[in-house]
Design a protein around this motif. Sequence first.
Motif, PDB file in Angstrom:
ATOM      1  N   LYS A  70     -61.995  10.172  42.074  1.00  9.44           N
ATOM      2  CA  LYS A  70     -60.945  11.199  41.980  1.00  9.44           C
ATOM      3  C   LYS A  70     -61.550  12.611  42.042  1.00  9.44           C
ATOM      4  O   LYS A  70     -61.002  13.517  42.684  1.00  9.44           O
ATOM      5  CB  LYS A  70     -60.172  11.022  40.663  1.00  9.44           C
ATOM      6  N   ILE A  71     -62.685  12.797  41.368  1.00  9.62           N
ATOM      7  CA  ILE A  71     -63.333  14.121  41.392  1.00  9.62           C
ATOM      8  C   ILE A  71     -63.781  14.451  42.812  1.00  9.62           C
ATOM      9  O   ILE A  71     -63.584  15.589  43.310  1.00  9.62           O
ATOM     10  CB  ILE A  71     -64.505  14.158  40.406  1.00  9.62           C
ATOM     11  N   ILE A  72     -64.405  13.490  43.498  1.00  9.90           N
ATOM     12  CA  ILE A  72     -64.860  13.732  44.867  1.00  9.90           C
ATOM     13  C   ILE A  72     -63.679  14.030  45.777  1.00  9.90           C
ATOM     14  O   ILE A  72     -63.706  14.948  46.627  1.00  9.90           O
ATOM     15  CB  ILE A  72     -65.669  12.521  45.370  1.00  9.90           C
ATOM     16  N   ALA A  73     -62.598  13.273  45.630  1.00  7.61           N
ATOM     17  CA  ALA A  73     -61.419  13.498  46.470  1.00  7.61           C
ATOM     18  C   ALA A  73     -60.810  14.883  46.199  1.00  7.61           C
ATOM     19  O   ALA A  73     -60.386  15.582  47.132  1.00  7.61           O
ATOM     20  CB  ALA A  73     -60.378  12.395  46.204  1.00  7.61           C
ATOM     21  N   ALA A  74     -60.786  15.280  44.898  1.00  8.79           N
ATOM     22  CA  ALA A  74     -60.243  16.605  44.564  1.00  8.79           C
ATOM     23  C   ALA A  74     -61.118  17.717  45.138  1.00  8.79           C
ATOM     24  O   ALA A  74     -60.604  18.730  45.651  1.00  8.79           O
ATOM     25  CB  ALA A  74     -60.108  16.743  43.050  1.00  8.79           C
ATOM     26  N   ASP A  75     -62.450  17.526  45.113  1.00  5.41           N
ATOM     27  CA  ASP A  75     -63.360  18.542  45.673  1.00  5.41           C
ATOM     28  C   ASP A  75     -63.213  18.621  47.181  1.00  5.41           C
ATOM     29  O   ASP A  75     -63.272  19.720  47.782  1.00  5.41           O
ATOM     30  CB  ASP A  75     -64.805  18.211  45.301  1.00  5.41           C
ATOM     31  N   GLU A  76     -63.072  17.474  47.853  1.00  3.02           N
ATOM     32  CA  GLU A  76     -62.900  17.495  49.315  1.00  3.02           C
ATOM     33  C   GLU A  76     -61.625  18.245  49.690  1.00  3.02           C
ATOM     34  O   GLU A  76     -61.600  19.018  50.645  1.00  3.02           O
ATOM     35  CB  GLU A  76     -62.863  16.054  49.857  1.00  3.02           C
ATOM     36  N   LEU A  77     -60.547  17.974  48.950  1.00  2.00           N
ATOM     37  CA  LEU A  77     -59.303  18.693  49.229  1.00  2.00           C
ATOM     38  C   LEU A  77     -59.486  20.187  48.950  1.00  2.00           C
ATOM     39  O   LEU A  77     -58.991  21.055  49.696  1.00  2.00           O
ATOM     40  CB  LEU A  77     -58.171  18.107  48.366  1.00  2.00           C
ATOM     41  N   TRP A  78     -60.203  20.531  47.898  1.00  2.00           N
ATOM     42  CA  TRP A  78     -60.456  21.946  47.561  1.00  2.00           C
ATOM     43  C   TRP A  78     -61.288  22.611  48.643  1.00  2.00           C
ATOM     44  O   TRP A  78     -61.004  23.740  49.037  1.00  2.00           O
ATOM     45  CB  TRP A  78     -61.164  21.990  46.202  1.00  2.00           C
ATOM     46  N   GLU A  79     -62.321  21.913  49.144  1.00  2.00           N
ATOM     47  CA  GLU A  79     -63.165  22.498  50.183  1.00  2.00           C
ATOM     48  C   GLU A  79     -62.354  22.709  51.466  1.00  2.00           C
ATOM     49  O   GLU A  79     -62.523  23.707  52.170  1.00  2.00           O
ATOM     50  CB  GLU A  79     -64.356  21.576  50.466  1.00  2.00           C
ATOM     51  N   GLN A  80     -61.479  21.783  51.760  1.00  2.00           N
ATOM     52  CA  GLN A  80     -60.646  21.932  52.969  1.00  2.00           C
ATOM     53  C   GLN A  80     -59.729  23.147  52.827  1.00  2.00           C
ATOM     54  O   GLN A  80     -59.586  23.955  53.774  1.00  2.00           O
ATOM     55  CB  GLN A  80     -59.828  20.650  53.167  1.00  2.00           C
ATOM     56  N   GLU A  81     -59.134  23.316  51.686  1.00  2.00           N
ATOM     57  CA  GLU A  81     -58.259  24.466  51.477  1.00  2.00           C
ATOM     58  C   GLU A  81     -59.066  25.776  51.421  1.00  2.00           C
ATOM     59  O   GLU A  81     -58.590  26.842  51.811  1.00  2.00           O
ATOM     60  CB  GLU A  81     -57.445  24.279  50.197  1.00  2.00           C
ATOM     61  N   GLU A  82     -60.308  25.658  50.906  1.00  2.00           N
ATOM     62  CA  GLU A  82     -61.196  26.813  50.845  1.00  2.00           C
ATOM     63  C   GLU A  82     -61.510  27.309  52.256  1.00  2.00           C
ATOM     64  O   GLU A  82     -61.522  28.512  52.515  1.00  2.00           O
ATOM     65  CB  GLU A  82     -62.480  26.434  50.116  1.00  2.00           C
ATOM     66  N   GLU A  83     -61.741  26.385  53.158  1.00  2.00           N
ATOM     67  CA  GLU A  83     -62.050  26.764  54.530  1.00  2.00           C
ATOM     68  C   GLU A  83     -60.830  27.372  55.217  1.00  2.00           C
ATOM     69  O   GLU A  83     -60.937  28.225  56.059  1.00  2.00           O
ATOM     70  CB  GLU A  83     -62.528  25.533  55.315  1.00  2.00           C
ATOM     71  N   GLU A  84     -59.646  26.932  54.840  1.00  2.00           N
ATOM     72  CA  GLU A  84     -58.428  27.460  55.441  1.00  2.00           C
ATOM     73  C   GLU A  84     -58.016  28.798  54.805  1.00  2.00           C
ATOM     74  O   GLU A  84     -57.075  29.446  55.249  1.00  2.00           O
ATOM     75  CB  GLU A  84     -57.285  26.459  55.285  1.00  2.00           C
ATOM     76  N   GLY A  85     -58.699  29.144  53.699  1.00  2.00           N
ATOM     77  CA  GLY A  85     -58.438  30.423  53.052  1.00  2.00           C
ATOM     78  C   GLY A  85     -57.268  30.411  52.110  1.00  2.00           C
ATOM     79  O   GLY A  85     -56.800  31.465  51.689  1.00  2.00           O
ATOM     80  N   SER A  86     -56.757  29.210  51.837  1.00  2.00           N
ATOM     81  CA  SER A  86     -55.587  29.147  50.964  1.00  2.00           C
ATOM     82  C   SER A  86     -55.938  28.782  49.538  1.00  2.00           C
ATOM     83  O   SER A  86     -55.089  28.787  48.662  1.00  2.00           O
ATOM     84  CB  SER A  86     -54.585  28.116  51.504  1.00  2.00           C
ATOM     85  N   GLY A  87     -57.218  28.396  49.273  1.00  2.00           N
ATOM     86  CA  GLY A  87     -57.614  27.982  47.933  1.00  2.00           C
ATOM     87  C   GLY A  87     -58.168  29.131  47.130  1.00  2.00           C
ATOM     88  O   GLY A  87     -58.669  30.102  47.658  1.00  2.00           O
ATOM     89  N   ALA A  88     -58.099  28.957  45.814  1.00  2.00           N
ATOM     90  CA  ALA A  88     -58.653  29.966  44.917  1.00  2.00           C
ATOM     91  C   ALA A  88     -60.144  29.807  44.832  1.00  2.00           C
ATOM     92  O   ALA A  88     -60.672  28.710  44.989  1.00  2.00           O
ATOM     93  CB  ALA A  88     -57.996  29.835  43.535  1.00  2.00           C
ATOM     94  N   MET A  89     -60.843  30.870  44.588  1.00  2.00           N
ATOM     95  CA  MET A  89     -62.294  30.857  44.509  1.00  2.00           C
ATOM     96  C   MET A  89     -62.713  30.297  43.153  1.00  2.00           C
ATOM     97  O   MET A  89     -62.744  31.010  42.160  1.00  2.00           O
ATOM     98  CB  MET A  89     -62.853  32.263  44.733  1.00  2.00           C
ATOM     99  N   THR A  90     -63.018  28.961  43.123  1.00  2.00           N
ATOM    100  CA  THR A  90     -63.495  28.300  41.896  1.00  2.00           C
ATOM    101  C   THR A  90     -64.705  27.459  42.247  1.00  2.00           C
ATOM    102  O   THR A  90     -65.006  27.198  43.411  1.00  2.00           O
ATOM    103  CB  THR A  90     -62.408  27.431  41.285  1.00  2.00           C
ATOM    104  N   GLU A  91     -65.350  26.955  41.178  1.00  2.00           N
ATOM    105  CA  GLU A  91     -66.552  26.114  41.344  1.00  2.00           C
ATOM    106  C   GLU A  91     -66.123  24.657  41.527  1.00  2.00           C
ATOM    107  O   GLU A  91     -65.159  24.199  40.932  1.00  2.00           O
ATOM    108  CB  GLU A  91     -67.435  26.250  40.102  1.00  2.00           C
ATOM    109  N   PRO A  92     -66.838  23.840  42.392  1.00  2.00           N
ATOM    110  CA  PRO A  92     -66.498  22.415  42.569  1.00  2.00           C
ATOM    111  C   PRO A  92     -66.630  21.641  41.239  1.00  2.00           C
ATOM    112  O   PRO A  92     -67.503  21.935  40.417  1.00  2.00           O
ATOM    113  CB  PRO A  92     -67.512  21.932  43.605  1.00  2.00           C
ATOM    114  N   LEU A  93     -65.727  20.657  41.093  1.00  2.00           N
ATOM    115  CA  LEU A  93     -65.788  19.815  39.884  1.00  2.00           C
ATOM    116  C   LEU A  93     -67.076  19.013  39.840  1.00  2.00           C
ATOM    117  O   LEU A  93     -67.600  18.726  38.756  1.00  2.00           O
ATOM    118  CB  LEU A  93     -64.575  18.872  39.851  1.00  2.00           C
TER     119      LEU A  93
END
Length: 699
Positions: free
Chosen positions: A660-683
């Motif tokens: 679950k943590i890996i899946a949440a980080d992958e989704l966060w990294e994808q949104e990070e690349e699209e510029g829609s995610g907040a600037m936080t540290e990976p789980l």
Amino acid sequence: MATDYLTRKHSGLSDGIGSPTSSPGPQAVRGNPLAAKVTSVLSASYTDSDIRDALSLLDKRGIENDAETRRHLRLDIQKEVIESNGDIIREFGQVAEQLTRIGATIASLNQGCEEMKKHISAAHRETAPVLEEASELMKQKHQIEAKQQLLNAFNCHFVMSDDDIATLTSTAEPVDDRYFAVLAKAKIIQNDCEILLGTENQRLGLEIMEQVSKNLNGAFQKLYRWIQREFKTLNLENPQINSSIRRALRVLAERPTLFQSCLDFFAEARENVLSDAFYTALTGTSVTGQEDTSVKPIELAAHDPLRYVGDMLAWVHSATVSEREALEVLFISEGDEIAKGIQAGRESEPWNRISEDEDETSTFDGLKALNELVDRDVAGVARALRQRIGQMIQSHEETIMAYKVANLLNFYRVMLSKLVGDDSVLLESLSSLEESAMRQFRVLMRDYMATLPTDMHISPNDLGPRDFVQDGLKQLTAIMETYDTSFASVNSKEADFQPILAGAFDPFMKTSEKIAQELEQPVLSIFSINYLLAARNALAPFEFTKGRVVEIQDSIDQHAARLIEYQYSFFRTNSALQPLLQALAPLSDTPDDLRSIRSLETFQPEVLTQASQALDDFLPSALMDATENLKHLQDSHLAREITETAAERFCDDFEQVEEKIIAADELWEQEEEEGSGAMTEPLRALFPRTSGEIRVLLS
């Protein structure tokens, strides 16, 4: 020679007549006799028997084929024929003269015969009355002789002499082969009297029947008294039992009343003999007080109850076997003669049948009668045995001893049932004693459980089985080893042993279960497994406890499952993984749920960092700490399996959190690349442990 003659003759004729080429025609031949003769001669076959005989005769005469001979041949032959005829006529003349003389002799003989016939006829007329009278006298003589033979045969067959009657009925006469021969004759006479009763004049048959029946009754009374006298001195231990007593018993069987009376007398005498012998074997002295130095008294082993009972039962078994073998020789060693005699007696004494339901077709069961007789002989011994063993059972209060005595009684009961049958006094006594011993065993077990101290209901520090359980299992092992040697069938052993388990096993298990109910996990399950393992190990070597072993194993598996849950909870709680699992439990793998993980309180950076630190602190000693939880479990292999199973489940849970943590980080990294995610540290940076590392540390 004849052939040459014919050849030359033929040549001459040919020369005289001419060659065939110049022969005249058919008309000339018919008119010339010579030519016809020649043709006839030429047409004759040399193979004709007459010609061959004629030629043979000519050869024997030695005739030369010349002209002189041919001219005189016919004349010579005719002359010889005439001379032969003359000789025959002369010989016939002599025969005729002799026939004439024979005719005269025959005529003279005929005249003499006629004269003799006249003399014979005259003599016959004179002797005919005398011959008729003589024939009548001879006929009367033959009739008288036949009547005399019939009377002699009747007297010989139906009339007994005074000597025979004395042999049958007189007590002064011995019971020997002559007695049995005369008795057989009397029985034949009695049977044959039925023929006389079937005639018109029944008086003779009735008189003979009455006399023979009287003699037979006296004979059987004599035989009955003789057998009773013989029974008083009969030694069954002697392998050469008198054959006359066996023969007498088979004959007496034809009188069932007397035979049964003899059996009653014999059974009573043998009962007294065996009872006295049993008393002597027990005490070493006879009933009269005389010491028998050849006997080692059984009572010398009275201090050892098992040996005491075993010696008594062994003596009874040996005596029963000897008694049966002797009675087999005495009563049924020669086929079914007694059965035939009793059947004949039932037919002659229908009023003496044993029961109203018994009919004429019922047969005598020799084996059953033998079993009954043996049982009656040992009835006195059975009473003494029952009294002594009963006293011994009541006077001893040792649990194992009571059961061993019961098993020993069962062993001999099964063996003796083959000798005397199931319906016997001896078997009834042994069954009663066996029940008494088992009842004493159960009473002693209840008393033992009732006397346990009150502190027995407290679990020991090492959580092992209490001492009373260990002692009870030792007793049960001794009982099972004894029971394993019994004669019970494999199929019935397990069912028959259940009452023993109920008395010698279940109370200890129930008491231990009651102690366990007052404890908490994991002590409850550890203590339960320890005493259940001890019980399983005690029961497992025996086939007749398989069902109970399966039940115990099921209980062990249930407690092991509870310990697995405890260890699993220990891993989750002390590793700080429990809050993470609870937070992730309602979430699925959808993007919205994965995106919401970062917003959960337990996944905030500070909290997740603390959880990661707690996990790092727990893992180095996690396996040792978990093993320490089960240190009192006496089966180290089971403790290791429980811990490993719990650790495996913990690793599976950690993999779920990691995924679950890996899946949440992958989704966060994808949104990070699209510029829609907040600037936080990976789980993953906050919770870096991998499932591989966890498995290595917990392996």
